[in-house]
Design an enzyme around this catalytic site. Sequence first.
Site, PDB file in Angstrom:
ATOM      1  N   ARG A 162      -3.202 -10.767   4.169  1.00  0.00           N
ATOM      2  CA  ARG A 162      -3.566 -12.107   4.742  1.00  0.00           C
ATOM      3  C   ARG A 162      -2.407 -12.951   5.075  1.00  0.00           C
ATOM      4  NH1 ARG A 162      -7.402 -11.051   0.435  1.00  0.00           N
ATOM      5  NH2 ARG A 162      -9.575 -11.131   1.195  1.00  0.00           N
ATOM      6  N   LYS A 187      -0.325  -6.945  -7.982  1.00  0.00           N
ATOM      7  CA  LYS A 187      -0.527  -8.109  -7.167  1.00  0.00           C
ATOM      8  C   LYS A 187      -1.976  -8.573  -7.567  1.00  0.00           C
ATOM      9  CE  LYS A 187      -0.875 -10.474  -3.319  1.00  0.00           C
ATOM     10  NZ  LYS A 187      -2.143 -10.286  -2.902  1.00  0.00           N
ATOM     11  N   HIS A 235       0.906  -1.219   0.045  1.00  0.00           N
ATOM     12  CA  HIS A 235      -0.003  -0.112  -0.006  1.00  0.00           C
ATOM     13  C   HIS A 235       0.899   1.500  -0.116  1.00  0.00           C
ATOM     14  CE1 HIS A 235      -2.594  -3.104   2.215  1.00  0.00           C
ATOM     15  NE2 HIS A 235      -3.481  -2.680   1.383  1.00  0.00           N
ATOM     16  N   LEU A 288       3.733  -9.411  -0.624  1.00  0.00           N
ATOM     17  CA  LEU A 288       2.887  -8.826   0.717  1.00  0.00           C
ATOM     18  C   LEU A 288       1.456  -8.742   0.541  1.00  0.00           C
ATOM     19  CD1 LEU A 288       5.046  -5.553   1.772  1.00  0.00           C
ATOM     20  CD2 LEU A 288       5.513  -8.131   2.483  1.00  0.00           C
TER      21      LEU A 288
HETATM   22  P1  AMP Z   1      -6.475  -4.069  -0.357  1.00  0.00           P
HETATM   23  O1  AMP Z   1      -6.300  -3.249   0.748  1.00  0.00           O
HETATM   24  O2  AMP Z   1      -5.901  -5.440  -0.182  1.00  0.00           O
HETATM   25  O3  AMP Z   1      -7.752  -4.033  -1.146  1.00  0.00           O
HETATM   26  O4  AMP Z   1      -5.427  -3.299  -1.573  1.00  0.00           O
HETATM   27  C1  AMP Z   1      -5.337  -2.075  -1.809  1.00  0.00           C
HETATM   28  C2  AMP Z   1      -4.588  -1.898  -2.927  1.00  0.00           C
HETATM   29  O5  AMP Z   1      -2.977  -2.283  -2.509  1.00  0.00           O
HETATM   30  C3  AMP Z   1      -4.958  -2.758  -4.271  1.00  0.00           C
HETATM   31  O6  AMP Z   1      -4.867  -1.965  -5.361  1.00  0.00           O
HETATM   32  C4  AMP Z   1      -3.858  -3.741  -4.173  1.00  0.00           C
HETATM   33  O7  AMP Z   1      -3.657  -4.417  -5.402  1.00  0.00           O
HETATM   34  C5  AMP Z   1      -2.541  -3.153  -3.841  1.00  0.00           C
HETATM   35  N1  AMP Z   1      -1.723  -4.152  -3.076  1.00  0.00           N
HETATM   36  C6  AMP Z   1      -1.779  -5.126  -2.152  1.00  0.00           C
HETATM   37  N2  AMP Z   1      -0.674  -5.864  -1.971  1.00  0.00           N
HETATM   38  C7  AMP Z   1      -0.006  -5.247  -2.584  1.00  0.00           C
HETATM   39  C8  AMP Z   1       1.556  -5.469  -2.965  1.00  0.00           C
HETATM   40  N3  AMP Z   1       2.113  -6.651  -2.488  1.00  0.00           N
HETATM   41  N4  AMP Z   1       2.245  -4.717  -3.862  1.00  0.00           N
HETATM   42  C9  AMP Z   1       1.493  -3.793  -4.489  1.00  0.00           C
HETATM   43  N5  AMP Z   1       0.358  -3.278  -4.245  1.00  0.00           N
HETATM   44  C10 AMP Z   1      -0.320  -4.341  -3.540  1.00  0.00           C
END
Ligand code: AMP
Length: 254
Positions: A177, A139, A29, A174
């Site tokens: 989960r 990701k 993030h 990353l």
């Molecule tokens: P989430 O909070 O899991 O919905 O993720 C929010 C944003 O962060 C989404 O656009 C995901 O694709 C991105 N994201 C999650 N994990 C990663 C990662 N390891 N590297 C880059 N972006 C990520």
Amino acid sequence: MKVVRTIADLETVPGTGLVPTMGALHDGHLALLETARRENETVVMSLFVNPAQFDDPADLEAYPHDEARDLRLAENAGVDVVFAPARDELYPSGFATWVDPDETGEEGDSRPGHFRGVATVCLKLFNLVRPDRAYFGQKDAQQVAVIRRLVRDLNVPVQIRVVPTVRDPDGLALSSRNGRLTAEERERALALPRALSSAAGAPDPVAAARSSLNGLEPEYVEMLDLGEAKVLAAAVRIGSTRLIDNVLVEGELR
Ligand code: AMP
């Protein structure tokens, strides 16, 4: 940094970059926030655990949250506004209109309704924040494909930017989960990034990845066409935790 909880308090300003998140922030993030910070005058981060995109109620229940920590990290990353609405601010009673994408690949087949929830909340956030650019992680490659298609099909005036996957030094992507994995499960999970990266250059990357998953049973392995790039993507289940990952095979993500 301003924390905004209601739609009425949200102001739209030109030159805004939006980073949608569900909190539980990690360095992935933060990479999105850094890129948004470099490219925009104003950075808005949304912090909303979107119930509509959870196909599994147990997964929603177990989703980690620590708002105080997320707000600290966002402030350090230079975020101007955190939009953190309550559930019924975005889904008031009587909510009845959904964005339902037709093409959602193997990931969509594995998680019925998931991308309907993602597409709906993202369109709502685009309409509320009116960003010039919105930032998504590689990701979640199928998510990128769905959002790009949504923006094109529904003529949403926002530029979608993709940020490369951030990994732990041993290669594991990353994810919010990952904290649910035991030490032994985490060790087994490394077969996923290893199989994908070793298969990316093979003549048949899908077959190569399948045969090098080291005993992990994939939910799917597929090539995903993101327009300017192709990625090799896979999902596995380790114990009760579902992990997805992908690597670039062709082209470039921007
Ligand atoms: P989430 O909070 O899991 O919905 O993720 C929010 C944003 O962060 C989404 O656009 C995901 O694709 C991105 N994201 C999650 N994990 C990663 C990662 N390891 N590297 C880059 N972006 C990520």
